[in-house]
Design a protein around this motif. Structure first.
Motif, PDB file in Angstrom:
ATOM      1  N   TRP A 126      49.303 -14.823  -8.714  1.00 10.32           N
ATOM      2  CA  TRP A 126      49.682 -13.556  -8.613  1.00 10.32           C
ATOM      3  C   TRP A 126      50.927 -13.316  -9.572  1.00 10.32           C
ATOM      4  CZ3 TRP A 126      54.615 -14.440  -6.636  1.00 10.32           C
ATOM      5  CH2 TRP A 126      54.755 -15.338  -5.923  1.00 10.32           C
ATOM      6  N   VAL A 127      51.333 -14.509  -9.994  1.00 11.27           N
ATOM      7  CA  VAL A 127      52.825 -14.524 -10.746  1.00 11.27           C
ATOM      8  C   VAL A 127      52.280 -13.864 -12.245  1.00 11.27           C
ATOM      9  CG1 VAL A 127      54.480 -16.057 -12.390  1.00 11.27           C
ATOM     10  CG2 VAL A 127      54.005 -16.582  -9.917  1.00 11.27           C
ATOM     11  N   ALA A 128      51.277 -14.434 -12.771  1.00 15.85           N
ATOM     12  CA  ALA A 128      51.006 -13.634 -14.144  1.00 15.85           C
ATOM     13  C   ALA A 128      50.700 -12.278 -14.109  1.00 15.85           C
ATOM     14  CB  ALA A 128      49.624 -14.262 -14.602  1.00 15.85           C
ATOM     15  N   PRO A 129      50.091 -11.430 -13.295  1.00 14.96           N
ATOM     16  CA  PRO A 129      50.030 -10.161 -13.025  1.00 14.96           C
ATOM     17  C   PRO A 129      51.642  -9.526 -12.856  1.00 14.96           C
ATOM     18  CG  PRO A 129      48.909 -10.872 -11.345  1.00 14.96           C
ATOM     19  CD  PRO A 129      49.069 -11.973 -12.298  1.00 14.96           C
ATOM     20  N   LEU A 130      52.223 -10.169 -12.023  1.00 10.60           N
ATOM     21  CA  LEU A 130      53.633  -9.886 -11.530  1.00 10.60           C
ATOM     22  C   LEU A 130      54.750  -9.562 -12.800  1.00 10.60           C
ATOM     23  CD1 LEU A 130      54.116 -10.574  -8.019  1.00 10.60           C
ATOM     24  CD2 LEU A 130      53.476  -8.362  -8.923  1.00 10.60           C
ATOM     25  N   SER A 131      54.365 -10.645 -13.694  1.00 10.47           N
ATOM     26  CA  SER A 131      55.226 -11.251 -14.707  1.00 10.47           C
ATOM     27  C   SER A 131      55.078  -9.808 -15.797  1.00 10.47           C
ATOM     28  CB  SER A 131      55.043 -12.499 -15.267  1.00 10.47           C
ATOM     29  OG  SER A 131      55.462 -13.394 -14.677  1.00 10.47           O
ATOM     30  N   ALA A 132      53.781  -9.276 -15.826  1.00  4.94           N
ATOM     31  CA  ALA A 132      53.624  -8.083 -16.648  1.00  4.94           C
ATOM     32  C   ALA A 132      54.022  -6.966 -16.087  1.00  4.94           C
ATOM     33  CB  ALA A 132      52.125  -7.927 -17.123  1.00  4.94           C
ATOM     34  N   ALA A 133      54.191  -6.804 -14.871  1.00  7.79           N
ATOM     35  CA  ALA A 133      54.776  -5.481 -14.281  1.00  7.79           C
ATOM     36  C   ALA A 133      55.904  -5.495 -13.958  1.00  7.79           C
ATOM     37  CB  ALA A 133      53.848  -5.451 -12.863  1.00  7.79           C
ATOM     38  N   TYR A 134      56.879  -6.515 -13.895  1.00  6.58           N
ATOM     39  CA  TYR A 134      58.447  -6.387 -13.507  1.00  6.58           C
ATOM     40  C   TYR A 134      59.225  -7.010 -14.602  1.00  6.58           C
ATOM     41  CZ  TYR A 134      56.671  -5.185  -9.079  1.00  6.58           C
ATOM     42  OH  TYR A 134      56.054  -4.548  -8.039  1.00  6.58           O
ATOM     43  N   PRO A 135      60.462  -6.769 -14.719  1.00  2.63           N
ATOM     44  CA  PRO A 135      61.170  -6.996 -16.053  1.00  2.63           C
ATOM     45  C   PRO A 135      61.761  -8.357 -15.963  1.00  2.63           C
ATOM     46  CG  PRO A 135      62.607  -6.035 -14.407  1.00  2.63           C
ATOM     47  CD  PRO A 135      61.033  -5.762 -13.820  1.00  2.63           C
ATOM     48  N   ASN A 136      61.394  -9.491 -14.973  1.00  2.89           N
ATOM     49  CA  ASN A 136      61.742 -10.634 -15.116  1.00  2.89           C
ATOM     50  C   ASN A 136      63.172 -11.036 -15.486  1.00  2.89           C
ATOM     51  OD1 ASN A 136      59.156 -12.076 -14.179  1.00  2.89           O
ATOM     52  ND2 ASN A 136      58.447 -12.132 -16.239  1.00  2.89           N
ATOM     53  N   ILE A 137      64.189 -10.476 -14.626  1.00  2.00           N
ATOM     54  CA  ILE A 137      65.360 -10.788 -14.945  1.00  2.00           C
ATOM     55  C   ILE A 137      66.194 -11.376 -13.853  1.00  2.00           C
ATOM     56  CG2 ILE A 137      65.610  -8.903 -16.696  1.00  2.00           C
ATOM     57  CD1 ILE A 137      66.807  -7.141 -14.473  1.00  2.00           C
ATOM     58  N   GLY A 138      65.302 -12.199 -12.964  1.00  2.00           N
ATOM     59  CA  GLY A 138      65.999 -12.699 -12.163  1.00  2.00           C
ATOM     60  C   GLY A 138      66.677 -13.984 -12.316  1.00  2.00           C
ATOM     61  N   PRO A 139      67.369 -14.856 -11.479  1.00  2.00           N
ATOM     62  CA  PRO A 139      68.075 -15.966 -12.085  1.00  2.00           C
ATOM     63  C   PRO A 139      67.230 -17.138 -12.449  1.00  2.00           C
ATOM     64  CG  PRO A 139      68.151 -15.743  -9.561  1.00  2.00           C
ATOM     65  CD  PRO A 139      67.727 -14.566 -10.161  1.00  2.00           C
ATOM     66  N   HIS A 140      66.037 -17.330 -11.861  1.00  2.00           N
ATOM     67  CA  HIS A 140      65.142 -18.330 -12.357  1.00  2.00           C
ATOM     68  C   HIS A 140      64.490 -17.823 -13.748  1.00  2.00           C
ATOM     69  CE1 HIS A 140      65.037 -19.707  -7.995  1.00  2.00           C
ATOM     70  NE2 HIS A 140      65.659 -20.704  -8.741  1.00  2.00           N
ATOM     71  N   ALA A 141      64.107 -16.673 -13.903  1.00  2.00           N
ATOM     72  CA  ALA A 141      63.627 -16.076 -15.019  1.00  2.00           C
ATOM     73  C   ALA A 141      64.459 -16.175 -16.284  1.00  2.00           C
ATOM     74  CB  ALA A 141      63.029 -14.895 -15.044  1.00  2.00           C
ATOM     75  N   ARG A 142      65.761 -16.068 -15.942  1.00  2.00           N
ATOM     76  CA  ARG A 142      66.907 -16.155 -17.026  1.00  2.00           C
ATOM     77  C   ARG A 142      67.087 -17.538 -17.486  1.00  2.00           C
ATOM     78  NH1 ARG A 142      69.793 -12.582 -13.559  1.00  2.00           N
ATOM     79  NH2 ARG A 142      71.295 -14.173 -13.154  1.00  2.00           N
ATOM     80  N   ALA A 143      66.835 -18.375 -16.236  1.00  2.00           N
ATOM     81  CA  ALA A 143      67.060 -19.831 -16.504  1.00  2.00           C
ATOM     82  C   ALA A 143      65.893 -20.330 -17.584  1.00  2.00           C
ATOM     83  CB  ALA A 143      67.144 -20.771 -15.303  1.00  2.00           C
ATOM     84  N   PHE A 144      64.907 -19.959 -17.335  1.00  2.00           N
ATOM     85  CA  PHE A 144      63.547 -20.391 -18.060  1.00  2.00           C
ATOM     86  C   PHE A 144      63.860 -19.910 -19.443  1.00  2.00           C
ATOM     87  CE2 PHE A 144      59.464 -19.636 -20.112  1.00  2.00           C
ATOM     88  CZ  PHE A 144      58.901 -20.559 -19.761  1.00  2.00           C
ATOM     89  N   ASP A 145      64.115 -18.431 -19.770  1.00  2.00           N
ATOM     90  CA  ASP A 145      64.647 -18.020 -21.203  1.00  2.00           C
ATOM     91  C   ASP A 145      65.606 -18.888 -21.741  1.00  2.00           C
ATOM     92  OD1 ASP A 145      62.889 -15.982 -20.765  1.00  2.00           O
ATOM     93  OD2 ASP A 145      63.995 -14.343 -19.996  1.00  2.00           O
ATOM     94  N   ALA A 146      66.707 -18.807 -20.985  1.00  2.00           N
ATOM     95  CA  ALA A 146      67.788 -19.572 -21.715  1.00  2.00           C
ATOM     96  C   ALA A 146      67.262 -21.191 -22.222  1.00  2.00           C
ATOM     97  CB  ALA A 146      68.985 -19.904 -20.644  1.00  2.00           C
ATOM     98  N   ALA A 147      66.475 -21.788 -21.295  1.00  5.30           N
ATOM     99  CA  ALA A 147      66.057 -23.076 -21.932  1.00  5.30           C
ATOM    100  C   ALA A 147      64.982 -23.187 -23.140  1.00  5.30           C
ATOM    101  CB  ALA A 147      65.105 -23.713 -20.690  1.00  5.30           C
ATOM    102  N   LEU A 148      64.107 -21.980 -23.149  1.00  9.94           N
ATOM    103  CA  LEU A 148      63.358 -21.561 -24.483  1.00  9.94           C
ATOM    104  C   LEU A 148      64.120 -21.192 -25.636  1.00  9.94           C
ATOM    105  CD1 LEU A 148      60.565 -21.333 -25.543  1.00  9.94           C
ATOM    106  CD2 LEU A 148      60.578 -18.989 -24.662  1.00  9.94           C
ATOM    107  N   GLN A 149      65.046 -20.354 -25.379  1.00 15.10           N
ATOM    108  CA  GLN A 149      66.206 -20.290 -26.499  1.00 15.10           C
ATOM    109  C   GLN A 149      66.720 -21.581 -27.001  1.00 15.10           C
ATOM    110  OE1 GLN A 149      66.260 -17.525 -27.936  1.00 15.10           O
ATOM    111  NE2 GLN A 149      65.672 -15.698 -26.533  1.00 15.10           N
ATOM    112  N   GLN A 150      67.077 -22.250 -26.111  1.00 12.87           N
ATOM    113  CA  GLN A 150      67.896 -23.630 -26.553  1.00 12.87           C
ATOM    114  C   GLN A 150      66.689 -24.466 -27.554  1.00 12.87           C
ATOM    115  OE1 GLN A 150      69.383 -25.426 -23.046  1.00 12.87           O
ATOM    116  NE2 GLN A 150      71.443 -24.422 -23.346  1.00 12.87           N
TER     117      GLN A 150
END
Length: 206
Positions: A126-150
């Motif tokens: 269920w994570v995949a469809p929810l990731s497409a539906a919501y902005p994904n700006i929670g703390p864990h999502a931001r940590a993932f984005d930061a890791a990818l940016q690095q």
């Protein structure tokens, strides 16, 4: 039934809503033994068991959480789904430390990040469809984005090349990792190796 986006509804992310501290009376009247963390845990378990299409707040009663008790902690089912989404994303393995620059460092980190993300999608479909539906700006999502940016910084790519590589990785993760017809693990790893080889070649020629 919960759909990816309920028509006609204007929503604000749970991560952007400042919830006032409960008054003394509300603290007394609030259901004992409950908090957002326990409710989120129960929601993840329910989504894992029944799937997204069958999700309803009243179904949490079977996990020891009544629907009425939920409204002390969340205002809507969408807030609850956002909380569950970020909780699941928190299970994704993130590379430890700052990635080394050049081909000796970032490819291994990117493999670790991509495989960890795919595992979350396997464990929680269920994570995949929810990731497409919501902005994904929670703390864990931001940590993932930061890791990818690095990791993208460590490739040495700049400008349009870096933007393109970042987009390619994002599209790969959501396509091969979380699509309706998810690629088998072996195919996913092979495609990931090809993607990384392409980024390495682009970086070498930049």
């Amino acid at each position: 039934m919960v759909t990816a986006a309920d028509p006609g509804a204007t929503r604000t992310s749970v991560w952007l809503v400042a919830r006032p501290a409960p008054s003394g009376r509300r603290r007394v009247e609030a259901p004992s033994g409950l908090d957002r963390d326990r409710i989120t845990t129960a929601t993840v378990r329910l989504l894992d068991a029944d799937g997204l299409t069958r999700f309803a707040m009243w179904r949490l009663a079977g996990l020891g959480v009544t629907a009425m008790a939920l409204y002390w902690y969340v205002d809507t089912k969408h807030e609850l789904l956002e909380l569950a989404l970020d909780r699941a994303l928190g299970e994704s393995a993130l590379p430890a430390g700052q990635p080394a620059s050049g081909v000796a460092g970032w490819p291994g980190g990117l493999k670790e990040l991509a495989r960890g993300y795919r595992q979350v999608l396997v464990d929680h479909p269920w994570v995949a469809p929810l990731s497409a539906a919501y902005p994904n700006i929670g703390p864990h999502a931001r940590a993932f984005d930061a890791a990818l940016q690095q990791l993208m910084d460590a490739t040495g790519l700049v400008g349009a090349a870096r933007t393109g590589a970042h987009l390619a990785v994002r599209q790969f993760l959501h396509g091969c990792g979380g699509g309706v017809r998810r690629a088998p693990e072996g195919d996913f790893c092979m495609a990931l190796d090809v993607l990384i080889a392409g980024i390495e070649a682009k970086a070498a020629n930049s």
